[in-house]
Design a protein around this motif. Structure first.
Motif, short mmCIF file in Angstrom:
data_model
loop_
_atom_site.label_atom_id
_atom_site.label_comp_id
_atom_site.label_asym_id
_atom_site.label_seq_id
_atom_site.Cartn_x
_atom_site.Cartn_y
_atom_site.Cartn_z
N ALA A 29 -47.27 -32.49 -33.58
CA ALA A 29 -46.61 -31.95 -34.78
C ALA A 29 -46.79 -30.44 -34.88
CB ALA A 29 -47.15 -32.64 -36.04
N VAL A 30 -47.91 -29.95 -34.41
CA VAL A 30 -48.17 -28.51 -34.43
C VAL A 30 -47.38 -27.78 -33.34
CG1 VAL A 30 -49.95 -26.75 -33.98
CG2 VAL A 30 -50.44 -28.65 -35.53
N PHE A 31 -47.42 -28.30 -32.12
CA PHE A 31 -46.91 -27.55 -30.97
C PHE A 31 -45.47 -27.86 -30.54
CE2 PHE A 31 -51.59 -27.34 -29.84
CZ PHE A 31 -51.72 -26.01 -30.23
N ASP A 32 -44.90 -28.99 -30.94
CA ASP A 32 -43.55 -29.32 -30.50
C ASP A 32 -42.55 -28.69 -31.46
OD1 ASP A 32 -41.69 -30.47 -28.74
OD2 ASP A 32 -41.39 -32.15 -30.12
N ASP A 33 -42.29 -27.42 -31.24
CA ASP A 33 -41.49 -26.60 -32.15
C ASP A 33 -40.79 -25.51 -31.35
OD1 ASP A 33 -40.88 -25.24 -34.78
OD2 ASP A 33 -42.25 -23.76 -33.94
N PRO A 34 -39.52 -25.22 -31.65
CA PRO A 34 -38.81 -24.19 -30.88
C PRO A 34 -39.48 -22.82 -30.91
CG PRO A 34 -37.26 -25.48 -32.18
CD PRO A 34 -38.65 -25.91 -32.61
N ALA A 35 -40.02 -22.41 -32.05
CA ALA A 35 -40.68 -21.11 -32.12
C ALA A 35 -41.94 -21.10 -31.27
CB ALA A 35 -41.00 -20.75 -33.57
N MET A 36 -42.70 -22.18 -31.32
CA MET A 36 -43.91 -22.29 -30.50
C MET A 36 -43.53 -22.25 -29.02
SD MET A 36 -47.23 -22.62 -31.36
CE MET A 36 -47.37 -23.58 -32.85
N ALA A 37 -42.45 -22.95 -28.68
CA ALA A 37 -41.99 -22.98 -27.29
C ALA A 37 -41.57 -21.59 -26.83
CB ALA A 37 -40.83 -23.96 -27.15
N TYR A 38 -40.96 -20.81 -27.72
CA TYR A 38 -40.47 -19.49 -27.35
C TYR A 38 -41.59 -18.46 -27.21
CZ TYR A 38 -37.57 -15.32 -27.21
OH TYR A 38 -36.98 -14.16 -26.83
N TRP A 39 -42.49 -18.42 -28.19
CA TRP A 39 -43.48 -17.35 -28.25
C TRP A 39 -44.78 -17.65 -27.51
CZ3 TRP A 39 -41.30 -13.06 -29.46
CH2 TRP A 39 -40.32 -12.99 -30.45
N THR A 40 -45.02 -18.89 -27.12
CA THR A 40 -46.29 -19.23 -26.47
C THR A 40 -46.05 -19.89 -25.12
OG1 THR A 40 -46.56 -21.52 -27.28
CG2 THR A 40 -47.22 -19.74 -28.79
N PRO A 41 -47.11 -19.99 -24.31
CA PRO A 41 -46.97 -20.66 -23.02
C PRO A 41 -47.15 -22.18 -23.10
CG PRO A 41 -49.12 -19.62 -23.16
CD PRO A 41 -48.37 -19.24 -24.41
N VAL A 157 -44.20 -13.51 -16.70
CA VAL A 157 -43.09 -14.45 -16.75
C VAL A 157 -43.64 -15.77 -17.27
CG1 VAL A 157 -41.31 -15.67 -15.46
CG2 VAL A 157 -41.89 -13.32 -14.86
N GLU A 158 -43.14 -16.20 -18.43
CA GLU A 158 -43.54 -17.46 -19.05
C GLU A 158 -42.33 -18.37 -19.11
OE1 GLU A 158 -46.45 -18.51 -20.02
OE2 GLU A 158 -47.62 -16.66 -19.96
N LYS A 159 -42.43 -19.54 -18.51
CA LYS A 159 -41.34 -20.53 -18.52
C LYS A 159 -40.03 -19.92 -18.02
CE LYS A 159 -43.36 -22.46 -22.63
NZ LYS A 159 -43.17 -22.65 -24.04
N GLY A 160 -40.13 -19.06 -17.02
CA GLY A 160 -38.96 -18.44 -16.43
C GLY A 160 -38.42 -17.25 -17.20
N ARG A 161 -39.04 -16.89 -18.31
CA ARG A 161 -38.58 -15.77 -19.15
C ARG A 161 -39.53 -14.59 -18.99
NH1 ARG A 161 -39.33 -13.86 -24.58
NH2 ARG A 161 -40.96 -15.36 -25.03
N PRO A 162 -39.01 -13.43 -18.55
CA PRO A 162 -39.86 -12.24 -18.48
C PRO A 162 -40.27 -11.82 -19.90
CG PRO A 162 -37.69 -11.81 -17.51
CD PRO A 162 -37.66 -13.17 -18.09
N THR A 163 -41.54 -11.52 -20.03
CA THR A 163 -42.08 -11.18 -21.33
C THR A 163 -42.90 -9.90 -21.23
OG1 THR A 163 -42.27 -13.54 -21.81
CG2 THR A 163 -43.55 -12.08 -23.19
N SER A 164 -42.66 -8.99 -22.15
CA SER A 164 -43.44 -7.76 -22.22
C SER A 164 -44.44 -7.91 -23.35
CB SER A 164 -42.51 -6.57 -22.49
OG SER A 164 -43.27 -5.39 -22.63
#
Length: 172
Positions: A29-41, A157-164
């Motif tokens: 319930a905490v981690f299965d979230d689109p924002a969590m998926a986007y901003w975290t590994p 690179v996290e989940k195929g997305r380059p991140t600065s």
């Protein structure tokens, strides 16, 4: 304190404690979230299998003395998020579940973990690594007394997305 000792931190209206075996569904319930998926590994989707793997990883790293992952609660019971201290790098990471955002939980958890890092772990400097576009995390860093360092942004690179990532620091 050995790696096997239970850690519970209280302050700023929070109780931070370790995950329990029976909290896999709460972890989802905490981690299965689109924002969590986007901003975290964190794994995406974050299901029961991902929760079991996360709990195993958390406990293994804790036993090795590398990291400390604590559940964010306001009552010592209901998981609302997680805050992590990487003892090797002095970096703190955090995430708050979608149902609990807007309550300043991340800010308070970062404050409490920062105090622990300085006072108990003896870290002279603690850092947060934040994407420039992550306004919520930037606000947490500022509110918790972190300052933007002059360190060059780190690209990963996290989940195929380059991140600065910009480094925010807090000195003891």
């Amino acid at each position: 304190m050995s790696a096997q000792d239970t850690i519970e931190l209280a302050g700023h209206g929070l109780v931070l404690r370790e995950w329990r075996d029976d909290e896999l569904e709460a972890m989802v319930a905490v981690f299965d979230d689109p924002a969590m998926a986007y901003w975290t590994p964190m794994a995406t989707p974050f299901d029961l299998e991902a929760a079991r793997a996360h709990l195993e990883r958390v406990r293994r790293r804790r036993a090795l003395g590398e990291r400390l992952h604590l559940v964010i609660t306001t009552d010592g019971e209901q998981p609302k998020g997680e805050v992590m201290l990487n003892k090797l790098t002095g970096t703190i990471g955090y995430g708050v579940g979608p149902a609990y955002r807007g309550q300043r939980l991340a800010y308070r958890a970062v404050l409490l973990m920062t105090e622990y890092a300085h006072q108990v772990e003896g870290l002279a400097q603690v850092s947060l690594e934040i994407e420039p576009e992550n306004g919520a995390s930037t606000a947490v860093a500022r509110a918790a007394g972190y300052r933007l360092s002059d360190k060059k942004p780190q690209t990963v690179v996290e989940k195929g997305r380059p991140t600065s990532l910009l480094t925010w620091v807090h000195d003891a």
